[in-house]
Scaffold this active site. Structure first.
Site, short mmCIF file in Angstrom:
data_model
loop_
_atom_site.label_atom_id
_atom_site.label_comp_id
_atom_site.label_asym_id
_atom_site.label_seq_id
_atom_site.Cartn_x
_atom_site.Cartn_y
_atom_site.Cartn_z
N GLY A 218 14.60 2.23 -74.70
CA GLY A 218 13.14 2.67 -75.18
C GLY A 218 12.51 2.88 -74.11
N GLU A 259 20.40 -0.98 -72.23
CA GLU A 259 21.02 0.02 -72.73
C GLU A 259 20.23 1.32 -72.24
OE1 GLU A 259 22.93 -2.10 -76.56
OE2 GLU A 259 21.35 -0.57 -76.82
N PRO A 260 19.62 1.58 -71.21
CA PRO A 260 18.96 2.68 -70.94
C PRO A 260 19.76 3.91 -70.97
CG PRO A 260 19.36 1.69 -68.95
CD PRO A 260 19.92 0.82 -69.97
N CYS A 328 16.98 33.99 -83.75
CA CYS A 328 16.42 34.62 -84.85
C CYS A 328 15.72 33.80 -85.69
CB CYS A 328 17.16 35.64 -85.29
SG CYS A 328 17.17 37.28 -84.19
C1 LIG Z 1 20.29 5.89 -78.06
C2 LIG Z 1 20.32 4.54 -77.78
C3 LIG Z 1 19.88 3.96 -76.57
C4 LIG Z 1 19.40 4.78 -75.58
O1 LIG Z 1 17.78 4.95 -75.70
P1 LIG Z 1 16.95 5.58 -74.78
O2 LIG Z 1 15.66 5.90 -75.21
O3 LIG Z 1 17.84 7.17 -74.33
O4 LIG Z 1 17.03 4.87 -73.58
C5 LIG Z 1 20.39 2.41 -76.30
N1 LIG Z 1 20.80 1.95 -77.22
C6 LIG Z 1 21.16 2.20 -78.44
C7 LIG Z 1 21.55 1.47 -79.45
C8 LIG Z 1 20.75 3.43 -79.04
O5 LIG Z 1 21.01 3.99 -80.05
#
Ligand SMILES: *Cc1c(COP(=O)(O)O)cnc(C)c1O
Length: 401
Positions: A218, A259-260, A328
């Site tokens: 996030g 998890e970026p 379109c």
């Molecule tokens: C999409 C997602 C992320 C990555 O989010 P970002 O905003 O792109 O950093 C991380 N963890 C999970 C579980 C996700 O679904």
């Protein structure tokens, strides 16, 4: 990247085309690991769904990242790109028990986000290590489409359901080795993130055999000049202290995971389009490009503001334009933007085109999806060919009448 380089790439590979700067991906990865360098065991899972081109996955793997996946297909792509199963985490939502079982059988860490599936999975496979996705009900950003921590969200197991969660774990004797949250995109306020982390630490204390806590992502990146972004360095300092204290009290050095997606690849990407026509109406000057929401849907879907530059006329006088596509139906990229004077044939570069851009592209209006180019070691490498008519009809079965 240099504007002249982008122009060259557009000339060589045609338009529209996605270009990713590998050096920027590397910088962002290093920035994140640097911010958390005082954590003993750090694991950065790159969120594949932001950009899964196999060459990008291989590059990210080479940097040392692990992988975050949301479907069995992303897991398979990750394995193909060379990520070992132990370096992949699978965080799906609303998938079948069968798919979760198939991924677990590959040796991938699974992360379960519903009590129903937890009970089903735990009853059948009590020995398999499972991570649990918690919803701390903290609003990360303002947009409820990309914020997934709020009370009505379909993601995660609510912190209010912890007693039931604990009962399921106890009854099935399943093996919980990780706790997870992902509050969604666009963290503007670090204190809100830290607050959500506190909730996660509280939950984590209740499990005795954890090997990691995953704080999801996030992280907000700037989309336009002077835009706000998550202060990763400050977050690193504050969360590191808190995490190390947690480990001390927990009596074990566990792993801190993230998890970026956006943070790693968003700013590396440029989407290059060519201007087909300038169309002046009674109220507006439109710049019409050879693309549309079939190639980049974020402005229409989320109201995302991608900074747009006229790289063919960088010294030109700034004027107001509405940048639109050739689909379109209404496909506005930008309204009333000040852009250096545009003429037909100019190349417009859309910034932040690395994350969730190509991935969400489609064949609407029977247009081809664009080519993708990776800029690496001062050279352009084609990593996906532009589609052709054969691709459009590849899976169609033609009837005779
Ligand atoms: C999409 C997602 C992320 C990555 O989010 P970002 O905003 O792109 O950093 C991380 N963890 C999970 C579980 C996700 O679904």
């Amino acid at each position: 990247m240099e504007q002249s380089t982008l122009i060259k790439i557009a000339k060589e590979y045609g338009s529209p085309v996605y270009v990713y700067d590998a050096h920027k991906i590397e910088d962002q990865y290093k920035r994140l690991t640097q911010a958390f360098s005082k954590v003993k065991n750090l694991k950065i899972h790159y969120a594949a769904k932001a950009l899964t081109n196999i060459s990008v996955l291989k590059f990210v793997s080479k940097l040392g990242a692990a992988l975050d996946t949301v479907s069995i297909q992303e897991v398979q792509l990750g394995l193909k790109a060379g990520f070992a199963a132990e370096r992949i985490i699978y965080t799906p939502n609303g998938v079948s028990l069968k798919e979760i079982e198939a991924v677990a059988a590959l040796g991938v860490q699974i992360n379960i986000d519903s009590l129903d599936l937890l009970e089903q999975f735990g009853s059948k496979h009590p020995k398999t290590p499972v991570c649990i996705r918690i919803n701390p009900h903290v609003m990360a950003g303002g947009n409820t489409n990309i914020s997934v921590g709020h009370i009505d969200s379909k993601f995660g197991i609510s912190i209010h359901q912890i007693p039931l969660l604990l009962r399921i774990v106890e009854n099935t004797r399943m093996n919980i080795n990780g706790i997870h949250m992902h509050t969604g995109s666009d963290i503007l306020d670090i204190d809100v993130f830290l607050y959500a982390s506190e909730i996660l630490f509280e939950v984590a204390k209740k499990f005795k055999k954890l090997s990691f806590i995953d704080f999801g992502s996030g992280f907000k990146v700037p989309y336009k000049p002077n835009d706000v972004e998550t202060n990763i360095e400050e977050l690193g300092e504050k969360l590191t202290d808190r995490f190390n204290t947690f480990c001390k009290n927990y009596g074990k050095e566990i792993t801190l995971a993230f998890e970026p997606g956006k943070f790693i690849v968003s700013q590396s990407g440029y989407f290059l389009t060519k201007v087909n026509a300038i169309k002046q109406t009674t109220s507006t000057v439109f710049a019409q490009v050879d693309s549309g929401f079939n190639h980049l849907i974020r402005p229409m879907l989320y109201g995302a503001q991608h900074h747009i530059e006229n790289i063919s006329n960088p010294e030109g006088k700034a004027r107001f334009y509405s940048v639109v596509g050739y689909i379109c139906e209404t496909d506005t990229f930008a309204n009333n933007r000040r852009i250096n004077e545009i003429t037909e044939g100019d190349i417009l570069a859309f910034h932040n085109a690395g994350a969730y851009c190509f991935m969400m592209s489609s064949n609407y209006n029977s247009r081809y999806r664009p080519a993708e180019v990776l800029w690496y070691n001062e050279q352009a490498h084609l990593i996906r060919k532009r589609e052709t008519l054969e691709d459009l009809i590849a899976n169609q079965i033609e009837m005779e009448f």
